[in-house]
Design an enzyme around this catalytic site. Structure first.
Site, short mmCIF file in Angstrom:
data_model
loop_
_atom_site.label_atom_id
_atom_site.label_comp_id
_atom_site.label_asym_id
_atom_site.label_seq_id
_atom_site.Cartn_x
_atom_site.Cartn_y
_atom_site.Cartn_z
N ALA A 1 46.91 50.49 37.59
CA ALA A 1 45.61 51.01 38.01
C ALA A 1 44.51 50.32 37.22
O ALA A 1 43.40 50.14 37.69
CB ALA A 1 45.53 52.52 37.79
N GLU B 1 44.43 46.52 39.26
CA GLU B 1 44.49 46.27 40.70
C GLU B 1 43.12 46.43 41.37
O GLU B 1 42.69 45.59 42.13
CB GLU B 1 45.49 47.21 41.39
CG GLU B 1 46.95 46.79 41.27
CD GLU B 1 47.31 45.53 42.05
OE1 GLU B 1 46.52 45.12 42.92
OE2 GLU B 1 48.37 44.95 41.76
N SER C 1 40.11 46.74 39.81
CA SER C 1 39.02 45.99 39.17
C SER C 1 38.95 44.55 39.69
O SER C 1 37.87 44.00 39.89
CB SER C 1 39.19 45.97 37.65
OG SER C 1 39.07 47.28 37.15
N CYS D 1 39.22 58.99 39.06
CA CYS D 1 39.71 57.84 38.30
C CYS D 1 39.54 58.02 36.79
O CYS D 1 38.43 58.11 36.28
CB CYS D 1 38.99 56.57 38.73
SG CYS D 1 39.53 55.14 37.77
#
Ligand code: HEM
Length: 393
Positions: A231, A234, A236, A341
């Site tokens: 996370a 991927e 960014s 997030c």
């Protein structure tokens, strides 16, 4: 209707999203057996609705998918309270806005270092040379992944997340299982070393904590590290790729940021909104619920189209216009609710520093060729982004 195998849809999903928003609050998608929710208000509400949640369905046959199932079923992203709360709390401290701010100088140095390496070339691929290695370096430093091993992360991550797609490519399952297996073994071995000789990084802290299995089991340690590492880059990569492309296609907006770098924070939020890198997240209804008059029965799945919500004219003025100085920007690119997030503060610092370094060094940046979109739907991004760093002639 959404057809992830249609190149026209992948190239420009926005007209389809607009049609879906008009069609109703929730539209049944027969092919994948789920309700698609496309309007901003409904997506935002569903993300926060505790009657909806994540429900991990292990891939069958279990023996074949064991390594892939393992890294997902112990991942906070796939879990609900109380496990979700426990796992998220263990790492949340590391991802506060204050911690992200403390990393800003280091993040800037990493961005500048990568751009130094391409400064002399007239043309470069911003994905391969910058957008990919940059967030991988940031999250690897935070977790203490040795520099020599970092090149392994992106291929593992790509292979693992390819199985989240609505329609995975041929051979994706084998590659995903092999990657999960290798990534898991790698992390178990690293954990053993770090317990022996801990560093000051997050992975060492978690590895030591996992010696007391009541707070964090070894499987949870591995799943958490895989989640953070995957996370952690991927999305960014694609925020930078999709966002810089959007700016270069709107040269007046690029020039605005060059002239006034104070716009960088707003411009990066707009990059996330305008061409959202994570298109869809799913939930399952834990009881019968009503979405804008449409009843969703208990047990049914819902696909929340973040990329569509972020173009909804009910929520954004001139939603199809890239506005680097957009004021109100309630995009749902980072999700909302308990799964909001975790890395958002860090992701923001990364995207801001990427854009700041680019406009400062390459004020005349321009597209060298039309980029090709990757043939994936959930993860929206380009194969490459060839740009000219200096004007021609
Ligand atoms: C701009 C880049 C990023 C975007 C657009 C993004 C987007 C998202 C979204 C939409 C979710 C919610 C998923 C859901 O509701 O089911 C999420 C969750 C998550 N993100 Fe990010 N993310 C980004 C960068 C990062 C970074 C740098 C990290 C670093 C660790 C990270 C770690 C996580 C984690 C751990 C979760 C799961 C949180 C939970 O389940 O409680 N993300 N992200």
């Amino acid at each position: 209707v959404i057809d992830p195998s249609d190149p026209g849809f992948l190239a420009d999903p926005y007209p389809t999203y607009a049609a879906l928003r008009r069609a109703g609050p929730a539209v049944w998608h027969e092919e994948t057996g789920q309700w698609l929710v496309a309007r901003h208000r409904a997506v935002n509400a569903a993300l926060r609705d505790r009657r909806l949640g994540r429900k991990f369905a292990p891939k069958e046959p279990r023996e074949r998918f064991e390594p892939w199932n393992m890294v997902n079923e112990h991942s906070m992203l796939e879990l609900e309270p109380p496990q979700h709360t426990r796992l998220r709390k263990l790492v949340a401290r590391e991802f506060t806005p204050r911690r992200a701010e403390a990393l800003r100088q280091r993040v800037r140095a990493l961005a500048d270092g990568l751009l130094d390496a391409v400064a002399d070339a007239n043309e470069t691929d911003l994905i391969a040379d910058f957008a990919e290695p940059f967030p991988v370096a940031v999250i690897s430093e935070l977790l203490g992944i040795p520099e020599a091993d970092r090149h392994l992360l992106r291929p593992w991550s790509n292979a693992i997340v390819a199985l989240y797609e609505l329609r995975p490519a041929a051979g994706a399952a084998e590659r995903a299982v092999a990657a999960a297996q290798e990534f898991g073994s790698y992390l178990r071995q690293l954990a053993a070393e770090r317990r022996h000789r801990p560093g000051t990084d997050l992975f060492s802290a978690l590895a030591v904590l996992s010696l007391q299995g009541d707070r964090l089991t070894e499987n949870e340690l591995v799943a958490t590290a895989v989640l953070l590492l995957n996370a952690g880059h991927e999305a960014s990569v694609n925020v930078i790729g999709n966002g810089v492309l959007a700016l270069l296609r709107h040269p007046a907006e690029w020039d605005r940021v060059v002239t006034d770098p104070g716009l960088v924070p707003k411009a990066t939020e707009e990059m996330i909104r305008y061409d959202t890198p994570l298109s869809l997240f799913q939930r399952t209804a834990f009881e019968d619920i009503d979405i804008g008059g449409q009843v969703i029965a208990r047990g049914q799945r819902i696909g929340l189209l973040l990329g569509s919500a972020n173009r909804d004219p009910e929520a954004f003025e001139r939603p199809d216009t890239f506005d680097a100085g957009r004021g109100e920007n309630p995009h749902v690119g980072f999700g909302a609710g308990i799964h909001f997030c975790l890395g958002a503060p860090l992701a923001r610092v990364e995207a801001q520093e990427a854009l700041r370094s680019l406009v400062r060094r390459f004020p005349r940046l321009s597209l060298a060729e039309e980029p090709a979109i990757r043939p994936t739907f959930q993860f929206r991004g380009y194969q490459s982004l060839r740009v000219r760093t200096q004007p021609l002639g």
